[in-house]
Design a protein around this motif. Structure first.
Motif, PDB file in Angstrom:
ATOM      1  N   LYS A  21      76.094  31.390  27.701  1.00  0.00           N
ATOM      2  CA  LYS A  21      74.752  31.880  28.000  1.00  0.00           C
ATOM      3  C   LYS A  21      74.133  31.102  29.155  1.00  0.00           C
ATOM      4  O   LYS A  21      73.534  31.660  30.041  1.00  0.00           O
ATOM      5  N   PHE A  22      74.284  29.789  29.107  1.00  0.00           N
ATOM      6  CA  PHE A  22      73.701  28.957  30.169  1.00  0.00           C
ATOM      7  C   PHE A  22      74.773  28.062  30.773  1.00  0.00           C
ATOM      8  O   PHE A  22      74.830  26.875  30.477  1.00  0.00           O
ATOM      9  N   PRO A  23      75.641  28.599  31.592  1.00  0.00           N
ATOM     10  CA  PRO A  23      76.650  27.737  32.211  1.00  0.00           C
ATOM     11  C   PRO A  23      75.960  26.730  33.120  1.00  0.00           C
ATOM     12  O   PRO A  23      75.174  27.117  33.982  1.00  0.00           O
ATOM     13  N   SER A  24      76.212  25.436  32.881  1.00  0.00           N
ATOM     14  CA  SER A  24      75.465  24.434  33.637  1.00  0.00           C
ATOM     15  C   SER A  24      76.264  23.878  34.801  1.00  0.00           C
ATOM     16  O   SER A  24      75.764  23.757  35.904  1.00  0.00           O
ATOM     17  N   HIS A  25      77.520  23.517  34.551  1.00  0.00           N
ATOM     18  CA  HIS A  25      78.324  22.931  35.627  1.00  0.00           C
ATOM     19  C   HIS A  25      78.585  23.982  36.700  1.00  0.00           C
ATOM     20  O   HIS A  25      78.859  25.141  36.376  1.00  0.00           O
ATOM     21  N   PRO A  26      78.502  23.592  37.981  1.00  0.00           N
ATOM     22  CA  PRO A  26      78.736  24.582  39.037  1.00  0.00           C
ATOM     23  C   PRO A  26      80.058  25.333  38.881  1.00  0.00           C
ATOM     24  O   PRO A  26      80.125  26.532  39.164  1.00  0.00           O
ATOM     25  N   TYR A  27      81.116  24.669  38.399  1.00  0.00           N
ATOM     26  CA  TYR A  27      82.394  25.365  38.261  1.00  0.00           C
ATOM     27  C   TYR A  27      82.334  26.417  37.166  1.00  0.00           C
ATOM     28  O   TYR A  27      82.849  27.528  37.329  1.00  0.00           O
ATOM     29  N   THR A  28      81.701  26.072  36.040  1.00  0.00           N
ATOM     30  CA  THR A  28      81.551  27.052  34.965  1.00  0.00           C
ATOM     31  C   THR A  28      80.793  28.273  35.477  1.00  0.00           C
ATOM     32  O   THR A  28      81.143  29.424  35.182  1.00  0.00           O
ATOM     33  N   GLU A  29      79.792  28.006  36.285  1.00  0.00           N
ATOM     34  CA  GLU A  29      78.981  29.084  36.844  1.00  0.00           C
ATOM     35  C   GLU A  29      79.855  29.983  37.738  1.00  0.00           C
ATOM     36  O   GLU A  29      79.813  31.204  37.630  1.00  0.00           O
ATOM     37  N   VAL A  30      80.663  29.352  38.594  1.00  0.00           N
ATOM     38  CA  VAL A  30      81.552  30.096  39.491  1.00  0.00           C
ATOM     39  C   VAL A  30      82.536  30.940  38.681  1.00  0.00           C
ATOM     40  O   VAL A  30      82.744  32.124  38.922  1.00  0.00           O
ATOM     41  N   LEU A  31      83.108  30.302  37.681  1.00  0.00           N
ATOM     42  CA  LEU A  31      84.145  30.937  36.876  1.00  0.00           C
ATOM     43  C   LEU A  31      83.594  32.142  36.122  1.00  0.00           C
ATOM     44  O   LEU A  31      84.148  33.229  36.141  1.00  0.00           O
ATOM     45  N   LEU A  32      82.454  31.948  35.453  1.00  0.00           N
ATOM     46  CA  LEU A  32      81.889  33.037  34.665  1.00  0.00           C
ATOM     47  C   LEU A  32      81.367  34.151  35.559  1.00  0.00           C
ATOM     48  O   LEU A  32      81.420  35.320  35.200  1.00  0.00           O
ATOM     49  N   GLY A  33      80.876  33.768  36.739  1.00  0.00           N
ATOM     50  CA  GLY A  33      80.370  34.777  37.672  1.00  0.00           C
ATOM     51  C   GLY A  33      81.442  35.732  38.122  1.00  0.00           C
ATOM     52  O   GLY A  33      81.190  36.883  38.436  1.00  0.00           O
ATOM     53  N   ALA A  34      82.691  35.256  38.154  1.00  0.00           N
ATOM     54  CA  ALA A  34      83.782  36.064  38.707  1.00  0.00           C
ATOM     55  C   ALA A  34      84.422  36.982  37.679  1.00  0.00           C
ATOM     56  O   ALA A  34      85.267  37.795  38.017  1.00  0.00           O
ATOM     57  N   VAL A  35      84.028  36.871  36.415  1.00  0.00           N
ATOM     58  CA  VAL A  35      84.652  37.703  35.381  1.00  0.00           C
ATOM     59  C   VAL A  35      84.267  39.170  35.585  1.00  0.00           C
ATOM     60  O   VAL A  35      83.125  39.484  35.868  1.00  0.00           O
ATOM     61  N   LEU A  36      85.262  40.044  35.466  1.00  0.00           N
ATOM     62  CA  LEU A  36      85.006  41.460  35.656  1.00  0.00           C
ATOM     63  C   LEU A  36      84.799  42.139  34.314  1.00  0.00           C
ATOM     64  O   LEU A  36      85.634  42.035  33.433  1.00  0.00           O
ATOM     65  N   GLU A  37      83.710  42.845  34.173  1.00  0.00           N
ATOM     66  CA  GLU A  37      83.442  43.579  32.946  1.00  0.00           C
ATOM     67  C   GLU A  37      83.845  45.035  33.142  1.00  0.00           C
ATOM     68  O   GLU A  37      83.727  45.557  34.252  1.00  0.00           O
ATOM     69  N   PRO A  38      84.302  45.690  32.082  1.00  0.00           N
ATOM     70  CA  PRO A  38      84.674  47.106  32.239  1.00  0.00           C
ATOM     71  C   PRO A  38      83.426  47.977  32.323  1.00  0.00           C
ATOM     72  O   PRO A  38      83.253  48.900  31.543  1.00  0.00           O
ATOM     73  N   ASN A  39      82.571  47.663  33.244  1.00  0.00           N
ATOM     74  CA  ASN A  39      81.330  48.388  33.386  1.00  0.00           C
ATOM     75  C   ASN A  39      80.979  48.370  34.864  1.00  0.00           C
ATOM     76  O   ASN A  39      80.753  47.311  35.448  1.00  0.00           O
ATOM     77  N   PRO A  40      80.954  49.544  35.505  1.00  0.00           N
ATOM     78  CA  PRO A  40      80.759  49.569  36.966  1.00  0.00           C
ATOM     79  C   PRO A  40      79.395  49.050  37.387  1.00  0.00           C
ATOM     80  O   PRO A  40      79.189  48.770  38.565  1.00  0.00           O
TER      81      PRO A  40
END
Lengths: 677, 318
Positions: free
Chosen positions: A591-610
């Motif tokens: 919910k609240f990714p704090s470390h910059p890498y966690t933020e980068v990683l979670l931001g790049a996840v693709l959801e099956p939703n256009p």
């Protein structure tokens, strides 16, 4: 009226079985690709999607042949053309971007030569113009310093770079139609998101039609205008991306979407029973009948045809599509939330663990010393409580599997120690470990094809731990094997089967059964669902969760798939280059990714939703080695402070929700920066 | 790269040392020795003692080994026991004759093998492949001594085209040897060629099925261009090591074939000197054959290293 680039009519491709029967892999495929359109073809392994993509280039693999139908490119049937004629279309009018770029680039030829080859074949440019064009193409796919890049051999590039080279090569002939066969499978999440963004840009820029083949609905959702869903060699659904992914009117698509774990929906997804039928095994009726929750007797006997539904602009192959249309949309009550009884006593404790892969000098080997100032994995401190599921996540090279191997004793640690149940130190040397510790810690591997001995029956495989740790024999042993197999929902008749006679999901169940047969306290799961199809993955995840609830086992779960981790874990540890970045309860970290890498990683996840687009924060450069000094993420960090990050190892800071991060930036500042972006 | 070459050469020398030890020990443990063989029934009492004295066999084995090894390092293989001749003189012309035979077989065999292997792979499962593959598998299964005898029977005796037995002096010139070696060359290269052709075939087929060849086809690269640029360089690289092994293995075939054809090469010498317990000659032969073996493999490894960009850059990185 849009111009049609390619039209496929009643295409059936198959092979001759050993008994002389004709078995179809593609059955009666009819569809068309319009100019400027991006069509996603989705399906699980064995659905025939790659065969279809290759047929669109007039290519049929050795052993397969066209039984009927045609692939019309403008007014030519590609499947009847001579090789000479095809050479003028392939690469020039229709180009392919392959699944595994690493294996699709010829190893003995330089990158520049391979792009130049396409230019020479398909353009009239002279040498100087071609050299300029190569640089231009490499620039277009955003590869750094094109001139030096052109002089490299394929193996000198990273996976993402190889994929970009393949894109550049395909663009060399300025094709009208671009076929992409799983172009991002096997890439890291951040790299995948960048490659997809690049493809979207190219589609917009050049107006090329694209056919995007993938098993990953997340990737399909990001690039396609239209989606074709394939099952067992047939098109079962064909329509606009939003209607297909948000309101699927075919039971297979419906089940598939429900079985995908999503970041936005914590908890275990519903699983779909069974697996795709073998080609040729369905003689009559709907090929999805066996697994369908909506089927009735009519579906068993009659095969549905692909009907076009005007209102939805969608074609569907199902008698029951109206029922599905009225069904509630894909929503949250399809998810089972997990609740683990976590006891507050520590079962495993890693303190200051470092692991090195460096080749040791002869003298150090003799003295049994490991000398490496910059080891692959460094300073890992993790406590694991009994009954907990801890996930280790990170991209390739983050050291997550390495840590698992060390816990299992397969790899020696350089420094630090691993303690079991507070005070029992696990020896570095597997041979010196107490057999009871070996029993207590079991490992399940990524690929059951490789982890199960192909010459052993299921009975022999599962009997190994029972004989080894409990000394069971005869009837007692057999009863126990049956009991264990029953736990993973495999009936008694599986006893005499060999791994090759099982489907991917069944094999992984056997691997799970083998691990549980030892009555372990801790199970190390190394990418256990990565080799499985989505519908099977959900079933295995559910099984693991049920067994855990029954036995109170502790899991250490390694995965690169952040959505899977979200579904199954209590706590998550984020690793970059073998160093911990962030650790904390999954709910908070996601919910609240704090470390910059966690933020980068979670931001790049693709959801099956256009409608949910990935956020690309950092570049996807690959680093071969962790940096000698300072923060491990300094090379890619979007929020880097300066010299302090390069020189000093960041301290641990505690965030309010119980997660801690390792970063020089104050947590308040990080939060503010995330909001302003 | 440089260090790797040095390392490989050193390893080769160690191999040779071990080979010499094993042959020495092997001949030593056989019952009987040069004197008992030479004196036959008179091998007792003073005659035997005198023989030992003359041949230096009364010295302990390890001393004999050391003095022999010292000589070899200086290029001197010592004296043959039975003939009491300088081994260098005995071996010289025979080594030359055998090398002529072996190199002729290699020079003819390798190109034919490559050609057959590539043809069978490219026309896989079609008529050219089926015919050639049947023939190669057939010739692979017949040992040299049988094919050699059959060749003599058919070509020399029935057809009377070529001499069946080589009757030339040991120090004959290459020109004199040439008509005589045709049949032995055929007999030797048959198995080797067939073997190599099969290896090349499977290697080419494997590369033809690879993703990058499929990619080249889908890129529109014309067929023959694809074969020469994308397939062959990658398919023939692993074949180099196989070729080296086959050549080394051919040496054994040379020995057998030479005996059948009465060819004045190393082959007959090996067999004669073993039955005569002529330890220095056996050792000299073993060292020479082993050096050729080690040398060929070294050359093959280094060529692969030079040609494979992947291995080359790995080495540079180190």
């Amino acid at each position: 009226m849009k111009t049609i680039v390619q039209k496929i009519n009643n295409l059936t491709i198959g092979f001759q079985s050993q008994k002389g029967e004709q078995i179809s892999i593609l059955k009666n495929i009819s569809t068309s690709i319009n100019q400027g359109e991006t069509v996603g073809i989705v399906g699980e392994s064995g659905s025939g999607k790659s065969t279809l993509a290759l047929a669109m280039m007039g290519y049929v693999k050795h052993g397969l042949f066209t039984i009927s139908g045609e692939c019309m490119f403008h007014s030519n049937n590609l499947l009847e053309m001579k090789n000479k004629e095809l050479e003028n279309i392939r690469g020039r009018k229709i180009a392919m971007i392959p699944q595994n770029a690493g294996q699709s680039l010829t190893p003995n030829l330089k990158i520049g030569y391979q792009i130049d080859e396409a230019l020479r074949l398909h353009t009239d440019l002279n040498q100087a113009e071609r050299d300029g064009k190569i640089s231009e193409l490499l620039n277009k796919v955003r590869l750094p310093s094109p001139e030096t890049m052109a002089q490299r051999y394929p193996h000198e590039l990273s996976g993402g770079q190889q994929q970009r080279v393949a894109v550049a090569m395909a663009l060399a002939g300025s094709p009208e139609l671009l076929l992409l066969d799983e172009p991002t499978t096997g890439l890291d999440v951040t790299t995948q998101a960048h490659v997809l963004e690049l493809l979207n840009l190219i589609a917009k820029d050049t107006g090329t039609s694209m056919v995007y083949v993938s098993h990953d609905l997340g990737a399909i959702a990001q690039v396609s205008d239209r989606v074709i869903v394939m099952y067992s060699g047939e098109i079962v659904l064909d329509g606009p991306v939003r209607s297909i992914l948000k309101n699927p009117i075919h039971p297979y698509t419906y089940g598939l979407l429900k079985s995908i774990p999503k970041l936005s929906l914590p908890g275990l997804p519903n699983s779909m029973s069974g697996s795709q039928p073998q080609p040729g095994s369905i003689k009559k009726g709907c090929s999805f009948y066996e697994r369908c929750e909506f089927a009735d007797d009519d579906c068993k006997v009659n095969s549905p045809s692909l009907d076009f539904i005007e209102d939805l602009n969608t074609s569907v192959r199902c008698f029951k599509h109206n029922e599905l249309l009225n069904l509630n949309k894909l929503d949250s009550h399809n998810v089972k939330s997990i609740e683990n009884r976590i006891l507050k006593n520590e079962i495993l404790d890693l303190s200051n663990v470092s692991i090195s892969y460096a080749k040791q000098k002869f003298l150090d080997q003799l003295l049994n010393k490991i000398n490496d100032t910059n080891p692959t994995v460094k300073d890992i401190n993790i406590n694991i409580n009994k009954g907990e599921t801890l996930a280790l996540v990170g991209e390739s090279g983050s050291g997550k599997s390495t840590i698992l191997k060390s816990i299992a004793g397969l790899l020696k640690t350089k420094d630090g120690n691993i303690k079991f149940e507070k005070n029992k130190t696990l020896s570095n040397d597997l041979k010196q470990r107490d057999p009871s510790f070996l029993r207590a810690i079991q490992l399940i591997f990524q690929n059951p094809d490789e982890s199960l001995n192909p010459n052993h029956t299921v009975e022999e495989i599962v009997s190994q731990p029972l004989r080894l740790y409990f000394g069971l024999k005869g009837k007692e042993l057999k009863d126990k094997i049956i009991e264990v197999l029953d736990k993973v929902r495999l009936g008694e008749f599986y006893l005499t089967r060999y791994p090759r006679q099982l489907s991917g999901g069944e094999k992984q169940r056997v691997a799970v059964a083998r691990a549980f047969a030892a009555k372990p306290d801790i199970i190390l799961c190394d990418e256990v669902t990565s080799a499985l199809d989505v519908s099977v993955q959900a079933a295995v995840l559910n099984l693991l969760q049920e067994l855990k609830e029954d036995f109170g086992t502790t899991y250490i779960f390694v995965s690169h798939d952040l959505a899977v981790v979200r579904a199954i874990s209590d706590r998550v540890a984020v690793l970059y280059q073998g160093r911990l970045c962030e650790i904390g309860p999954s709910n908070y970290v996601y919910k609240f990714p704090s470390h910059p890498y966690t933020e980068v990683l979670l931001g790049a996840v693709l959801e099956p939703n256009p409608d949910i687009k990935p956020k690309l924060v950092a570049e996807d450069i690959v680093e071969e080695k962790p940096p000698e000094n300072g923060c491990s993420f300094q090379g890619r960090c979007p929020r880097i402070l300066g010299d302090i990050c390069k020189n000093e190892v960041p301290p641990w800071q505690t965030v309010e929700n119980g997660n801690s991060i390792r970063c020089h930036i104050k947590i308040e500042d990080l939060k503010n920066q995330q909001i302003t972006n | 790269m440089f260090f790797l070459v040095i390392k490989r050469i050193l390893l080769g020398l160690i191999t040779l040392f071990i080979v010499s030890l094993i042959t020495f020990a092997g001949v030593e443990v056989l019952p009987g020795d040069a004197c008992t063989t030479y004196l036959e029934r008179q091998a007792f009492g003073e005659a035997l003692e005198a023989c030992y004295q003359r041949l230096g066999l009364n010295v302990p084995a390890y001393e004999r080994y050391i003095s022999w090894a010292w000589g070899v390092l200086q290029g001197d293989f010592g004296y043959s026991l039975s003939g009491e001749m300088k081994i260098n003189e005995v071996l010289g012309p025979k080594v030359k004759n055998s090398l002529v035979l072996a190199s002729a077989s290699i020079l003819i065999g390798i190109p034919i093998a490559l050609l057959l292997g590539i043809i069978t792979a490219l026309w896989r499962d079609r008529l050219p492949d089926i015919i050639i593959s049947t023939v190669t598998i057939f010739s692979m299964t017949i040992p040299e001594f049988i094919s050699a005898t059959l060749l003599i029977l058919i070509v020399a005796i029935w057809l009377e085209w070529l001499p069946g037995i080589v009757i030339v002096p040991t120090d004959a010139s290459i020109y004199e040897l040439l008509p005589n070696i045709i049949l032995p060359v055929i007999a030797i290269s048959m198995i080797m060629t067939a073997h190599m052709a099969r290896m090349v075939r499977s290697s080419v087929i494997q590369v033809m099925a690879s993703d990058y060849v499929q990619m080249a086809i889908l890129k529109g690269v014309p067929y023959w261009k694809m074969v020469f640029r994308h397939v062959l360089p990658n398919a023939l690289l692993p074949a180099i090591n196989v070729v080296a092994l086959t050549i080394a293995w051919l040496l054994g075939g040379v020995v057998v074939t030479e005996v059948v054809f009465n060819y004045p090469g190393l082959g007959r010498l090996v067999i004669e000197s073993i039955s005569n317990r002529d330890l220095p000659v056996v050792q000299a032969l073993a060292i020479i054959l082993a050096s050729i073996y080690v040398g060929i493999n070294l050359i093959a490894d280094l060529t692969t290293l030079m040609l494979n960009p992947r291995l080359k850059s790995l080495q540079i990185k180190k």
